[in-house]
Design a protein around this motif. Structure first.
Motif, short mmCIF file in Angstrom:
data_model
loop_
_atom_site.label_atom_id
_atom_site.label_comp_id
_atom_site.label_asym_id
_atom_site.label_seq_id
_atom_site.Cartn_x
_atom_site.Cartn_y
_atom_site.Cartn_z
N UNK A 24 0.85 -1.18 0.00
CA UNK A 24 0.00 0.00 0.00
C UNK A 24 0.89 1.24 0.00
N UNK A 25 0.26 2.40 -0.14
CA UNK A 25 1.03 3.64 -0.29
C UNK A 25 1.91 3.91 0.93
N UNK A 26 1.37 3.71 2.12
CA UNK A 26 2.15 4.01 3.33
C UNK A 26 3.37 3.10 3.44
N UNK A 30 7.41 4.11 3.08
CA UNK A 30 8.41 3.76 4.10
C UNK A 30 9.57 3.00 3.47
N UNK A 31 9.27 2.09 2.56
CA UNK A 31 10.29 1.32 1.87
C UNK A 31 11.21 2.25 1.06
N UNK A 32 10.62 3.22 0.37
CA UNK A 32 11.40 4.15 -0.44
C UNK A 32 12.33 4.97 0.44
N UNK A 33 11.83 5.45 1.58
CA UNK A 33 12.65 6.27 2.47
C UNK A 33 13.83 5.49 3.03
N UNK A 34 13.62 4.23 3.33
CA UNK A 34 14.67 3.45 3.98
C UNK A 34 15.65 2.81 3.01
N UNK A 35 15.16 2.44 1.82
CA UNK A 35 15.99 1.65 0.90
C UNK A 35 16.43 2.44 -0.33
#
Length: 283
Positions: A24-26, A30-35
């Motif tokens: 989902x978007x959230x 979060x994945x984009x910010x961390x990885x």
């Protein structure tokens, strides 16, 4: 043809404990910010985004846009469950209310967004598939996944043991601490044998393993949930006195003010209990 999930995504999910199917978007943000994945990985995930949240038509209208309402309801219900003065049958009913709330609340709130017929007709095989979508809160006392775990414990005990075992469970309060119950294995996996997950319950705490609650009883449960959301904070459970520690000066609540707050909290609990008692089924 179904596109396979990127290895980078599945590796991240295994490390963070996020179900790989929860796209989902959230979670993707979060994945984009961390990885900081490549554009190709991100496009693959966006093509697999979960469908739009269901409308959750049974959730109280005034709280459909309030993303924190489910957690607030669970926290308030848990406060009554934890109070030593709560009758064991009412404690069981409260656990059923919180589980029903998880089924009915929008997915953006941490629920499943089911309508009334979907909640009443939910079966164990569907629950096994949907359980991964239930929200998780930082506070165990407000956690939808923990509230689900507790109710499945009740109906599992009812399916595999005796009414006296259910009564013992009704007298039990949650352990105080920071541990999430939903991280433990299900203590009573016999909940898989339950025909329905919102069974009827009479005024003596007997749970009917072969009959779901009546639609009017579900309406009462929804009304009780709305009352908990809109009413005052329930009276907290008494805690052992701690050793005195120096503290900065603060306003002291008068005895009259404290009595008034506790009176309002007791009135709220009594009103919720009265709503549920109105729809008790005799045996």
């Amino acid at each position: 043809m179904t596109t396979a999930l990127p290895d980078l995504w599945t590796d991240w999910c295994s490390v963070t404990g996020v179900p790989a199917g929860r796209i989902d978007e959230a979670t993707v943000s979060r994945f984009v910010q961390q990885v900081q994945p490549s554009r190709a990985v991100l496009m693959t995930l966006r093509r697999r985004l979960a469908p739009k949240d269901p409308p959750a038509p049974a959730w109280p209208r005034g709280h459909r846009e309030d993303a924190g309402s489910l957690q607030r309801l669970i926290r308030r219900g848990t406060a009554i469950i934890q109070h030593p003065g709560t009758h064991w049958v009412f404690r069981l009913r409260l656990r059923r209310i919180l589980f029903a709330a998880v089924l009915l609340a929008p997915r953006s709130h941490g629920g499943l967004g089911l309508d009334r017929s979907g909640a009443l007709g939910l079966r164990s095989d569907s629950m096994r598939e949907l359980r991964q979508w239930i929200g998780i809160a930082e506070d165990p006392s407000a956690c939808p996944a923990c509230a689900t775990w507790s109710w499945l414990d009740v109906i599992g005990t009812n399916s595999g043991w005796s009414h006296s075992s259910v009564r013992v469970l009704g007298h039990r309060r949650d352990e105080v601490g920071s541990a999430h119950r939903h991280l433990r294995p299900d203590p009573n996996p016999d909940w898989h044998l339950s025909i329905g997950l919102l069974p009827a319950m009479d005024r003596w705490g007997w749970i009917d393993a072969y009959r779901s609650m009546h639609p009017s009883s579900l309406s009462a449960v929804i009304s009780a949930a709305a009352l908990l959301l809109d009413g005052p904070e329930p009276a907290p459970a008494p805690v052992p006195a701690a050793a005195a520690m120096p503290a900065s000066p603060r306003r002291q609540m008068s005895h009259e003010e404290e009595e008034q707050i506790l009176k309002r909290a007791d009135e709220l609990t009594a009103r919720v209990e009265a709503i549920l008692r109105e729809f008790d089924t005799g045996r």
